[in-house]
Design a protein around this motif. Structure first.
Motif, PDB file in Angstrom:
ATOM      1  N   GLY A  54       4.878 -20.785 -17.738  1.00 15.80           N
ATOM      2  CA  GLY A  54       5.887 -21.786 -18.063  1.00 15.80           C
ATOM      3  C   GLY A  54       5.486 -23.201 -17.698  1.00 15.80           C
ATOM      4  O   GLY A  54       4.475 -23.421 -17.030  1.00 15.80           O
TER       5      GLY A  54
ATOM      6  N   LYS B 179      12.684 -25.689 -16.821  1.00 14.62           N
ATOM      7  CA  LYS B 179      11.717 -25.436 -17.881  1.00 14.62           C
ATOM      8  C   LYS B 179      11.879 -26.457 -18.995  1.00 14.62           C
ATOM      9  O   LYS B 179      12.949 -27.058 -19.152  1.00 14.62           O
ATOM     10  CB  LYS B 179      11.872 -24.016 -18.416  1.00 14.62           C
ATOM     11  CG  LYS B 179      13.263 -23.657 -18.902  1.00 14.62           C
ATOM     12  CD  LYS B 179      13.330 -22.169 -19.224  1.00 14.62           C
ATOM     13  CE  LYS B 179      14.720 -21.795 -19.739  1.00 14.62           C
ATOM     14  NZ  LYS B 179      14.818 -20.350 -20.029  1.00 14.62           N
TER      15      LYS B 179
ATOM     16  N   CYS C 278       9.744 -18.460 -18.097  1.00 13.96           N
ATOM     17  CA  CYS C 278       8.996 -18.916 -16.919  1.00 13.96           C
ATOM     18  C   CYS C 278       8.975 -17.832 -15.842  1.00 13.96           C
ATOM     19  O   CYS C 278       9.946 -17.089 -15.678  1.00 13.96           O
ATOM     20  CB  CYS C 278       9.621 -20.179 -16.341  1.00 13.96           C
ATOM     21  SG  CYS C 278       9.512 -21.635 -17.405  1.00 13.96           S
TER      22      CYS C 278
END
Length: 279
Positions: A44, A75, A82
């Motif tokens: 991520g 994110k 992630c």
């Protein structure tokens, strides 16, 4: 949303936490904890706010966050998945005298640090494997691996200090987290201080004092840093023109964008792009 002093549950027969979190458990509000924390981003990318630092995080990044340093990771977009490896420990697990032995001087210095670090582990390529293997380790191996990880971070890596002013105050009503969420979702728009103060249900002057007390910076600087962090991400795409990027970051003219980018990053957007693309 009320912020929290985070306390992760320990497994039975383990004195500290070593666990992997993935979306949606990856995302947490503005929070802090007594424990020191090591975060390895397995998957991520997005924006990290750690104490008075605002910047990017991406796959492979390693952070060391000292006790009571507030932080917030988001994110880059809603659909992104992630994953993070989290190690969280209270220095009290080492007792009153163990850290005082001369062999652990550098580890003691690291554990007592009230700041956050970005860890460059190119000098110790085995460090990440140690971190990944900690979650399944048990007994003596669990503790010895933690000491090996701390030793590597303290003497075998190149570390950059991310935070510079210690934040003693911590918002108990969740206002800072709400403001961060709003700013993160609306930074491309024309955000006015009066609107943000209204969201916090404060006068503009009271909000200015409140925000600076809790973040060690003005709201205008925070907004600027969020926009520039987004610009840094976009500049890594060589197919995007700078003339496209500044619009997507909430700026109305390129001159202001260039000036503020240089103010935050120390170089122009074009120079930054050349630097990251040549690395």
């Amino acid at each position: 949303m009320k912020p929290f002093v985070q306390k992760l549950p320990k497994q039975e027969f383990k004195s500290f936490v070593s666990v992997t979190f993935s979306t949606p458990l990856f995302e947490t509000p503005w929070h802090r904890h007594l424990e020191n924390e090591i975060l390895y981003i397995k998957k991520g990318y997005g924006t990290a706010i750690i104490g008075d630092f605002v910047g990017e995080f991406s796959e492979g990044d390693l952070f060391y966050i000292g006790s009571n340093v507030p932080h917030w990771f988001r994110k880059a977009n809603e659909d992104l998945f992630c994953t993070v490896v989290v190690i969280q420990f209270d220095k009290s697990i080492f007792g009153n005298s163990f850290l005082n032995i001369p062999e652990l001087a550098q580890i003691k210095k690291l554990i007592n640090l009230k700041q956050a670090l970005s860890v460059n582990y190119e000098l110790d390529t085995s460090l990440i494997e140690k971190i990944k293997g900690l979650e399944d380790a048990e007994g003596f191996d669990h503790m010895s691996r933690l000491l090996a990880i701390l030793n590597s971070i303290s003497i075998k890596t190149k570390n950059s200090i991310l935070t510079h002013e210690h934040i003693n105050s911590f918002d108990s009503k969740g206002i800072i987290d709400e403001i961060m969420e709003y700013t993160f979702n609306h930074f491309q728009e024309n955000i006015k201080l009066e609107d943000i103060a209204g969201l916090a249900k404060m006068s503009e002057s009271n909000f200015r004092r409140f925000f600076k007390l809790n973040t060690k910076k003005s709201f205008s600087k925070f907004l600027k840093e969020i926009r520039i962090a987004h610009a840094c991400k976009l500049l890594k795409d060589k197919n995007l023109f700078v003339s496209q990027i500044f619009h997507d970051c909430g700026y109305r003219n390129i001159t202001n964008f260039n000036r503020q980018f240089k103010e935050i990053k120390g170089i122009t957007p074009s120079a930054y792009r050349a630097q990251v693309l040549n690395d």
